[in-house]
Design a protein around this motif. Structure first.
Motif, PDB file in Angstrom:
ATOM      1  N   HIS A  11       0.824  -1.198   0.000  1.00  0.00           N
ATOM      2  CA  HIS A  11       0.000   0.000   0.000  1.00  0.00           C
ATOM      3  C   HIS A  11       0.871   1.266   0.000  1.00  0.00           C
ATOM      4  O   HIS A  11       0.425   2.322   0.456  1.00  0.00           O
ATOM      5  CB  HIS A  11      -0.920   0.017   1.220  1.00  0.00           C
ATOM      6  N   CYS A  12       2.119   1.137  -0.435  1.00  0.00           N
ATOM      7  CA  CYS A  12       3.043   2.272  -0.536  1.00  0.00           C
ATOM      8  C   CYS A  12       3.400   2.855   0.823  1.00  0.00           C
ATOM      9  O   CYS A  12       3.872   3.983   0.937  1.00  0.00           O
ATOM     10  CB  CYS A  12       2.512   3.415  -1.393  1.00  0.00           C
ATOM     11  N   GLU A  13       3.143   2.104   1.863  1.00  0.00           N
ATOM     12  CA  GLU A  13       3.383   2.606   3.214  1.00  0.00           C
ATOM     13  C   GLU A  13       4.789   2.183   3.631  1.00  0.00           C
ATOM     14  O   GLU A  13       5.175   1.033   3.423  1.00  0.00           O
ATOM     15  CB  GLU A  13       2.354   1.945   4.129  1.00  0.00           C
ATOM     16  N   CYS A  14       5.541   3.106   4.233  1.00  0.00           N
ATOM     17  CA  CYS A  14       6.849   2.721   4.751  1.00  0.00           C
ATOM     18  C   CYS A  14       6.627   1.974   6.058  1.00  0.00           C
ATOM     19  O   CYS A  14       6.115   2.547   7.024  1.00  0.00           O
ATOM     20  CB  CYS A  14       7.719   3.946   5.003  1.00  0.00           C
ATOM     21  N   ILE A  15       6.962   0.685   6.104  1.00  0.00           N
ATOM     22  CA  ILE A  15       6.651  -0.079   7.305  1.00  0.00           C
ATOM     23  C   ILE A  15       7.895  -0.342   8.168  1.00  0.00           C
ATOM     24  O   ILE A  15       7.793  -0.894   9.241  1.00  0.00           O
ATOM     25  CB  ILE A  15       5.953  -1.427   6.982  1.00  0.00           C
ATOM     26  N   TYR A  16       9.046   0.067   7.683  1.00  0.00           N
ATOM     27  CA  TYR A  16      10.241  -0.131   8.501  1.00  0.00           C
ATOM     28  C   TYR A  16      11.367   0.730   7.958  1.00  0.00           C
ATOM     29  O   TYR A  16      11.519   0.854   6.749  1.00  0.00           O
ATOM     30  CB  TYR A  16      10.683  -1.598   8.464  1.00  0.00           C
ATOM     31  N   SER A  17      12.152   1.297   8.848  1.00  0.00           N
ATOM     32  CA  SER A  17      13.359   1.967   8.368  1.00  0.00           C
ATOM     33  C   SER A  17      14.384   1.933   9.480  1.00  0.00           C
ATOM     34  O   SER A  17      14.050   1.823  10.658  1.00  0.00           O
ATOM     35  CB  SER A  17      13.067   3.413   7.972  1.00  0.00           C
ATOM     36  N   ARG A  18      15.622   1.999   9.079  1.00  0.00           N
ATOM     37  CA  ARG A  18      16.693   1.897  10.069  1.00  0.00           C
ATOM     38  C   ARG A  18      17.951   2.559   9.516  1.00  0.00           C
ATOM     39  O   ARG A  18      18.281   2.375   8.355  1.00  0.00           O
ATOM     40  CB  ARG A  18      16.949   0.410  10.294  1.00  0.00           C
ATOM     41  N   ASP A  19      18.626   3.305  10.384  1.00  0.00           N
ATOM     42  CA  ASP A  19      19.877   3.963   9.984  1.00  0.00           C
ATOM     43  C   ASP A  19      21.051   3.285  10.658  1.00  0.00           C
ATOM     44  O   ASP A  19      20.932   2.819  11.787  1.00  0.00           O
ATOM     45  CB  ASP A  19      19.888   5.420  10.477  1.00  0.00           C
ATOM     46  N   TRP A  20      22.179   3.262   9.965  1.00  0.00           N
ATOM     47  CA  TRP A  20      23.403   2.827  10.636  1.00  0.00           C
ATOM     48  C   TRP A  20      24.410   3.971  10.652  1.00  0.00           C
ATOM     49  O   TRP A  20      24.676   4.536  11.684  1.00  0.00           O
ATOM     50  CB  TRP A  20      23.982   1.574   9.969  1.00  0.00           C
ATOM     51  N   GLN A 137      29.617  -7.635   3.813  1.00  0.00           N
ATOM     52  CA  GLN A 137      30.906  -7.076   3.441  1.00  0.00           C
ATOM     53  C   GLN A 137      30.726  -5.599   3.079  1.00  0.00           C
ATOM     54  O   GLN A 137      29.795  -5.248   2.373  1.00  0.00           O
ATOM     55  CB  GLN A 137      31.472  -7.834   2.258  1.00  0.00           C
ATOM     56  N   GLY A 138      31.591  -4.774   3.611  1.00  0.00           N
ATOM     57  CA  GLY A 138      31.500  -3.349   3.298  1.00  0.00           C
ATOM     58  C   GLY A 138      30.580  -2.595   4.220  1.00  0.00           C
ATOM     59  O   GLY A 138      30.170  -1.489   3.920  1.00  0.00           O
ATOM     60  N   PHE A 139      30.239  -3.176   5.376  1.00  0.00           N
ATOM     61  CA  PHE A 139      29.321  -2.482   6.291  1.00  0.00           C
ATOM     62  C   PHE A 139      29.924  -1.199   6.854  1.00  0.00           C
ATOM     63  O   PHE A 139      29.309  -0.149   6.825  1.00  0.00           O
ATOM     64  CB  PHE A 139      28.911  -3.405   7.452  1.00  0.00           C
ATOM     65  N   ALA A 140      31.155  -1.316   7.364  1.00  0.00           N
ATOM     66  CA  ALA A 140      31.710  -0.160   8.086  1.00  0.00           C
ATOM     67  C   ALA A 140      32.358   0.872   7.164  1.00  0.00           C
ATOM     68  O   ALA A 140      32.786   0.557   6.088  1.00  0.00           O
ATOM     69  CB  ALA A 140      32.741  -0.631   9.093  1.00  0.00           C
TER      70      ALA A 140
END
Lengths: 140, 189
Positions: A11-20, A137-140
């Motif tokens: 439904h075009c709704e943002c249901i999750y977000s997360r920052d690192w 790989q490449g997270f940091a």
């Protein structure tokens, strides 16, 4: 470097977000969330028009790269990283199949429709996602 | 489309947690019996409730199917029928209903069950209106819910059921109502 992860339902709704690794540029999160959806939505529509039932995988600028995965049930997963990152579509697919389906869909107490924008709020999913993304790989 | 069949077999063999089928049969049976008691033998309401329960299950089951099989989007409704019968029913119930009676416009088909794990040991109560009960109506709801998640609005209903009359096949009719358009984000105010 992985910056953020976003998930949108059918439904075009943002249901999750997360920052690192937060970049200073995003202040207004709600605005950003809509802009990401808009760009992903249009790009995916163009791709589908140009070649049958295809989806784009990623795009990049000089500063970042956006990776995209969509399930046939129209769940859209987006990962934003630095431009050096190799393709993360497979990782997004794993998040869908291994984390979202296992911890959210199969959990009868966890809603899968989010009419008032409550979104996914589930500890196992949170923790699983965090450790999975950190292991990439490449997270940091 | 033997590929679809092998996908179903493969998932059933290696990727599915299995439970004792009699446990499932008896659990389902007690749910239906409880609903019949709750609705005081109003079988139309029981059918409706089973359909609704199935619908909510279907919304979730489809994600598991997609995640475990990685099947791409179906190109037409005939592919969808194959996927429902040979992957969906196979991986969750270990049965493969036969697809038959296609309508000319390819928008309706029937699933015919030669075996039905839900209806083992079932005898309908000895009441005149007990024939109104579609005992396995949860299937119809599951099909409707699961297909809605992949943008197919369908109607699914029982046409006949061997539980009611052993001389008839167990048959579910599935009708494509429409292919749902992708929802678009609300415009900026």
């Amino acid at each position: 470097m992985i910056y953020s992860f976003w998930m949108y339902d059918r439904h075009c709704e943002c249901i999750y977000s997360r920052d690192w690794h937060r970049s200073a540029a995003h202040e207004d999160k709600e605005d950003l969330q809509k802009l990401i959806y808009g760009s992903v939505f249009s790009l995916r529509n163009i791709t589908r028009k140009l070649s049958d039932d295809d989806a784009f995988l990623s795009f990049q600028t000089s500063k970042y790269k956006l990776h995209f995965f969509e399930s046939p049930s129209n769940l859209k997963l987006v990962l934003i990283t630095d431009p050096m990152m190799s393709d993360a579509c497979n990782a997004l697919r794993q998040i869908y199949a291994g984390l979202y389906v296992e911890y959210v869909v199969k959990n009868p107490l966890s809603p899968i429709e989010h009419p008032r924008g409550t979104g996914v709020d589930n500890d196992l999913f949170n923790m699983g996602l965090d450790s999975f993304v950190r292991s990439l790989q490449g997270f940091a | 489309m033997s590929k679809v069949r092998s996908v179903g077999e493969e998932v059933w063999k290696h990727k599915t947690d299995k439970i004792n089928s009699e446990l499932l049969t008896l659990t389902y049976g007690s749910i239906v019996a409880q609903l019949v008691a709750d609705f005081d033998h109003d079988y139309a309401k029981v059918n409706k409730q089973l359909d609704k329960m199935g619908y909510n299950i279907g919304l979730r089951l489809i994600e598991e199917l997609l995640a475990k099989t990685g099947l791409p989007r179906c190109q037409n409704f005939r592919d969808t029928a194959e996927a429902v019968a040979k992957v969906g029913f196979k991986m969750f119930m270990n049965i493969t209903p036969t697809i038959s009676n296609w309508s000319v416009d390819s928008k309706q088909f029937s699933l015919v069950f030669t075996e039905n794990p839900l209806a083992e040991f079932v005898e309908l109560p000895d009441k005149p209106n007990a024939r109104d009960l579609w005992y396995s109506n949860i299937y119809a709801g599951v099909i409707r819910g699961a297909l809605e998640m992949v943008q197919l609005q369908v109607e699914a209903e029982f046409v006949s059921d061997a539980v009611q009359d052993p001389s008839l096949p167990t048959e579910i009719r599935v009708r494509l109502v429409k292919v749902l358009e992708d929802e678009i984000p609300p415009g900026e105010d």
